[in-house]
Design a protein around this motif. Structure first.
Motif, PDB file in Angstrom:
ATOM      1  N   VAL A 258    -123.841 -26.404  50.399  1.00 28.62           N
ATOM      2  CA  VAL A 258    -124.693 -25.913  52.176  1.00 28.62           C
ATOM      3  C   VAL A 258    -124.560 -26.942  53.060  1.00 28.62           C
ATOM      4  N   ASP A 259    -124.265 -25.951  54.035  1.00 30.29           N
ATOM      5  CA  ASP A 259    -124.393 -26.652  55.195  1.00 30.29           C
ATOM      6  C   ASP A 259    -122.782 -28.367  55.261  1.00 30.29           C
ATOM      7  N   ARG A 260    -122.095 -27.829  54.615  1.00 31.05           N
ATOM      8  CA  ARG A 260    -121.310 -29.303  54.655  1.00 31.05           C
ATOM      9  C   ARG A 260    -119.984 -28.058  55.002  1.00 31.05           C
ATOM     10  N   THR A 261    -119.529 -27.232  53.517  1.00 32.62           N
ATOM     11  CA  THR A 261    -118.207 -27.003  52.969  1.00 32.62           C
ATOM     12  C   THR A 261    -118.066 -25.171  54.385  1.00 32.62           C
ATOM     13  N   ASP A 262    -118.759 -25.385  55.058  1.00 25.70           N
ATOM     14  CA  ASP A 262    -118.080 -24.677  56.831  1.00 25.70           C
ATOM     15  C   ASP A 262    -116.508 -24.217  56.307  1.00 25.70           C
ATOM     16  N   ARG A 263    -115.796 -23.747  57.611  1.00 30.92           N
ATOM     17  CA  ARG A 263    -114.497 -23.182  58.238  1.00 30.92           C
ATOM     18  C   ARG A 263    -114.302 -24.933  58.525  1.00 30.92           C
ATOM     19  N   HIS A 264    -115.135 -25.085  59.030  1.00 35.39           N
ATOM     20  CA  HIS A 264    -113.894 -26.731  59.656  1.00 35.39           C
ATOM     21  C   HIS A 264    -113.995 -28.195  58.779  1.00 35.39           C
ATOM     22  N   PHE A 265    -115.338 -28.494  57.217  1.00 32.32           N
ATOM     23  CA  PHE A 265    -115.311 -28.811  56.958  1.00 32.32           C
ATOM     24  C   PHE A 265    -113.789 -28.996  56.299  1.00 32.32           C
ATOM     25  N   ARG A 266    -113.384 -27.756  55.587  1.00 28.75           N
ATOM     26  CA  ARG A 266    -112.786 -26.850  55.128  1.00 28.75           C
ATOM     27  C   ARG A 266    -111.264 -27.333  55.816  1.00 28.75           C
ATOM     28  N   ASN A 267    -111.620 -27.261  56.928  1.00 28.56           N
ATOM     29  CA  ASN A 267    -110.200 -27.578  58.195  1.00 28.56           C
ATOM     30  C   ASN A 267    -109.648 -28.989  58.087  1.00 28.56           C
ATOM     31  N   PHE A 268    -111.240 -29.820  57.836  1.00 34.56           N
ATOM     32  CA  PHE A 268    -110.595 -31.074  57.824  1.00 34.56           C
ATOM     33  C   PHE A 268    -110.083 -31.860  56.794  1.00 34.56           C
ATOM     34  N   VAL A 269    -110.664 -31.534  55.434  1.00 39.80           N
ATOM     35  CA  VAL A 269    -109.603 -31.437  54.266  1.00 39.80           C
ATOM     36  C   VAL A 269    -108.051 -31.366  54.568  1.00 39.80           C
ATOM     37  N   ARG A 270    -108.348 -30.080  54.555  1.00 42.49           N
ATOM     38  CA  ARG A 270    -106.652 -29.634  54.841  1.00 42.49           C
ATOM     39  C   ARG A 270    -105.538 -30.400  55.790  1.00 42.49           C
ATOM     40  N   MET A 271    -106.317 -31.012  56.322  1.00 38.59           N
ATOM     41  CA  MET A 271    -105.555 -32.098  57.532  1.00 38.59           C
ATOM     42  C   MET A 271    -104.611 -33.358  56.485  1.00 38.59           C
ATOM     43  N   ILE A 272    -105.870 -33.507  55.380  1.00 37.75           N
ATOM     44  CA  ILE A 272    -105.270 -34.893  53.993  1.00 37.75           C
ATOM     45  C   ILE A 272    -105.508 -34.378  52.958  1.00 37.75           C
ATOM     46  N   ASN A 273    -104.862 -33.501  52.841  1.00 38.36           N
ATOM     47  CA  ASN A 273    -104.530 -32.856  51.746  1.00 38.36           C
ATOM     48  C   ASN A 273    -104.341 -31.121  51.339  1.00 38.36           C
ATOM     49  N   LYS A 274    -103.501 -31.125  50.886  1.00 41.29           N
ATOM     50  CA  LYS A 274    -102.855 -29.342  51.173  1.00 41.29           C
ATOM     51  C   LYS A 274    -103.244 -29.194  49.769  1.00 41.29           C
ATOM     52  N   ASP A 275    -103.829 -29.538  48.907  1.00 37.29           N
ATOM     53  CA  ASP A 275    -103.673 -29.174  47.070  1.00 37.29           C
ATOM     54  C   ASP A 275    -104.942 -28.316  46.417  1.00 37.29           C
ATOM     55  N   VAL A 276    -105.961 -29.768  46.680  1.00 36.86           N
ATOM     56  CA  VAL A 276    -107.406 -29.505  46.656  1.00 36.86           C
ATOM     57  C   VAL A 276    -107.704 -27.933  46.486  1.00 36.86           C
ATOM     58  N   LEU A 277    -108.913 -27.784  45.488  1.00 39.60           N
ATOM     59  CA  LEU A 277    -109.166 -26.491  45.510  1.00 39.60           C
ATOM     60  C   LEU A 277    -109.488 -26.528  46.365  1.00 39.60           C
ATOM     61  N   LEU A 278    -110.882 -25.417  47.741  1.00 37.90           N
ATOM     62  CA  LEU A 278    -111.604 -25.131  48.263  1.00 37.90           C
ATOM     63  C   LEU A 278    -112.877 -24.160  47.867  1.00 37.90           C
ATOM     64  N   TYR A 279    -113.858 -24.232  48.345  1.00 33.73           N
ATOM     65  CA  TYR A 279    -115.002 -23.092  47.866  1.00 33.73           C
ATOM     66  C   TYR A 279    -115.552 -23.575  49.301  1.00 33.73           C
ATOM     67  N   THR A 280    -116.228 -21.659  49.621  1.00 33.18           N
ATOM     68  CA  THR A 280    -117.441 -21.555  50.873  1.00 33.18           C
ATOM     69  C   THR A 280    -118.563 -22.328  50.291  1.00 33.18           C
ATOM     70  N   GLU A 281    -119.313 -22.560  51.264  1.00 32.57           N
ATOM     71  CA  GLU A 281    -120.631 -22.682  51.155  1.00 32.57           C
ATOM     72  C   GLU A 281    -121.127 -20.754  49.804  1.00 32.57           C
ATOM     73  N   MET A 282    -122.078 -21.326  48.922  1.00 39.76           N
ATOM     74  CA  MET A 282    -122.236 -20.540  48.725  1.00 39.76           C
ATOM     75  C   MET A 282    -123.428 -19.515  49.832  1.00 39.76           C
ATOM     76  N   ILE A 283    -122.771 -17.762  49.503  1.00 42.62           N
ATOM     77  CA  ILE A 283    -122.816 -17.027  50.773  1.00 42.62           C
ATOM     78  C   ILE A 283    -124.234 -15.751  49.711  1.00 42.62           C
ATOM     79  N   THR A 284    -125.102 -15.622  50.219  1.00 48.55           N
ATOM     80  CA  THR A 284    -125.523 -14.485  49.805  1.00 48.55           C
ATOM     81  C   THR A 284    -125.214 -12.610  49.812  1.00 48.55           C
ATOM     82  N   ALA A 285    -124.692 -12.503  49.220  1.00 49.03           N
ATOM     83  CA  ALA A 285    -124.455 -10.913  48.791  1.00 49.03           C
ATOM     84  C   ALA A 285    -124.735  -9.840  50.164  1.00 49.03           C
ATOM     85  N   GLN A 286    -126.291 -10.370  50.037  1.00 51.01           N
ATOM     86  CA  GLN A 286    -126.985  -9.503  51.242  1.00 51.01           C
ATOM     87  C   GLN A 286    -126.758  -9.814  52.617  1.00 51.01           C
ATOM     88  N   ALA A 287    -126.341 -11.312  52.456  1.00 49.02           N
ATOM     89  CA  ALA A 287    -125.544 -11.635  54.297  1.00 49.02           C
ATOM     90  C   ALA A 287    -123.791 -11.465  54.525  1.00 49.02           C
TER      91      ALA A 287
END
Length: 339
Positions: free
Chosen positions: A20-49
């Motif tokens: 939470v507050d870490r693995t947003d789309r900006h951080f995920r893009n940052f990870v991809r600048m370094i490693n193309k292969d690891v499996l990424l996750y979104t932040e936890m998102i509630t069904a209601q959201a």
């Protein structure tokens, strides 16, 4: 035809934990600048959201982020079904149910780790998710919970923290076709510890995660919790199928270069090359009216343990930092031989 037949689960040796507050789309893009292969996750998102929110803002991501898993938290089969159905138009590779978050805010709404006390309900939620998508569905949970003072009166004094409790939970859940279990090797204490303390105080019990894989070998088991080094990853992979790593990636993202061996690669990217990619990304988001700070705040760890770390953090912490500043910063780092 098996009504639970799904696309094949993602069998990726390394995944980056949803934070939470870490693995947003900006951080995920940052990870991809370094490693193309690891499996990424979104932040936890509630069904209601998902049901009520701005979908492109909540669920949108760039193709470069694949493979990526959408993690949701849900309190009922009905809302889980709706949320997964809505998410179908986005190209996620897998959908994951969070049954591990110890936050009292989450538990108070009957989501997250508290649901481990109700395995039959979890099974129904997962069954609904399965019926809403052809994508593989997985679950992330703890090895157990202490729900004293949080759970309803009829079970509030019960602690679900033995290996037998976890095995019973897994046995019930897998009956609805769930084969992939991401297991955080600590119990969650739902009252008295905050989220950070729940990542540090309950002792790690890796052996119990190993044991569930040994006793139910047809499961795909991924281990999570306190893992920081490649040496630790290698040890875990002797017992389970894959490893999830979290805060260490955020604090020291260059460790991503060490994961190439799990994909038959040798990752040799330099910090200079990463910053050049960052400049292009910041220029792009500036054109879209997005504040560069929302991306740069995720890059504090780029110089972890290296000369220039304080210099880097001080510069990117400037709320007015932009692509022009990054270009000048790169020149300074090169001139002062900090890169």
């Amino acid at each position: 035809m098996n009504k639970y037949k799904k696309k094949e689960i993602i069998k990726n040796k390394i995944s980056i934990a949803p934070m939470v507050d870490r693995t947003d789309r900006h951080f995920r893009n940052f990870v991809r600048m370094i490693n193309k292969d690891v499996l990424l996750y979104t932040e936890m998102i509630t069904a209601q959201a998902i049901i009520n929110g701005d979908l492109d803002y909540i669920l949108g991501f760039e193709k470069i982020e694949n493979p990526i898993v959408l993690q949701i938290a849900a309190t009922s089969p009905e809302e889980a079904y709706k949320a997964v159905k809505i998410s179908e138009k986005y190209d996620y590779d897998e959908i994951n149910l969070n049954v591990g978050c110890p936050s009292d805010r989450v538990s108070g709404n009957m989501m997250g780790a508290c649901l481990m006390a109700y395995p039959e309900k979890v099974a129904k939620i997962l069954e609904a998710m399965n019926s809403a998508t052809s994508k593989p569905v997985s679950i992330k949970h703890r090895i157990g919970i202490d729900g004293t003072k949080i759970l309803p009166d009829e079970i509030s004094k019960k602690v679900f923290d033995t290996y037998e409790d976890m095995k019973n939970f897994v046995e019930i859940v897998k009956k609805v076709g769930i084969k992939k279990f991401i297991i955080h090797a600590r119990i969650a204490v739902l009252a008295g510890l905050d989220t950070k303390q729940n990542r540090e105080i309950p002792p790690l019990r890796y052996d119990e995660v190993y044991k569930i894989k040994k006793e139910i070998p047809d499961l795909y088991v991924e281990i999570n919790g306190g893992i920081k080094t490649v040496e630790e990853i290698d040890k875990h992979l002797e017992h389970v199928d894959s490893v999830m790593i979290g805060r260490q990636i955020y604090e020291n993202p260059m460790i991503l270069t060490q994961f190439g061996k799990y994909y038959g690669k040798n990752i040799k990217i330099t910090r200079e090359e990463i910053i050049e990619k960052m400049i292009k990304y910041v220029e792009k988001i500036e054109l879209n009216g997005i504040r560069p700070h929302l991306f740069l705040m995720h890059t504090h760890g780029l110089f972890f343990g290296q000369k220039g770390s304080k210099f880097w953090k001080r510069a990117i912490n400037n709320p007015k930092a932009d692509s022009f500043m990054l270009k000048n910063l790169l020149k300074e780092l090169k001139n002062e031989r900090k890169i």
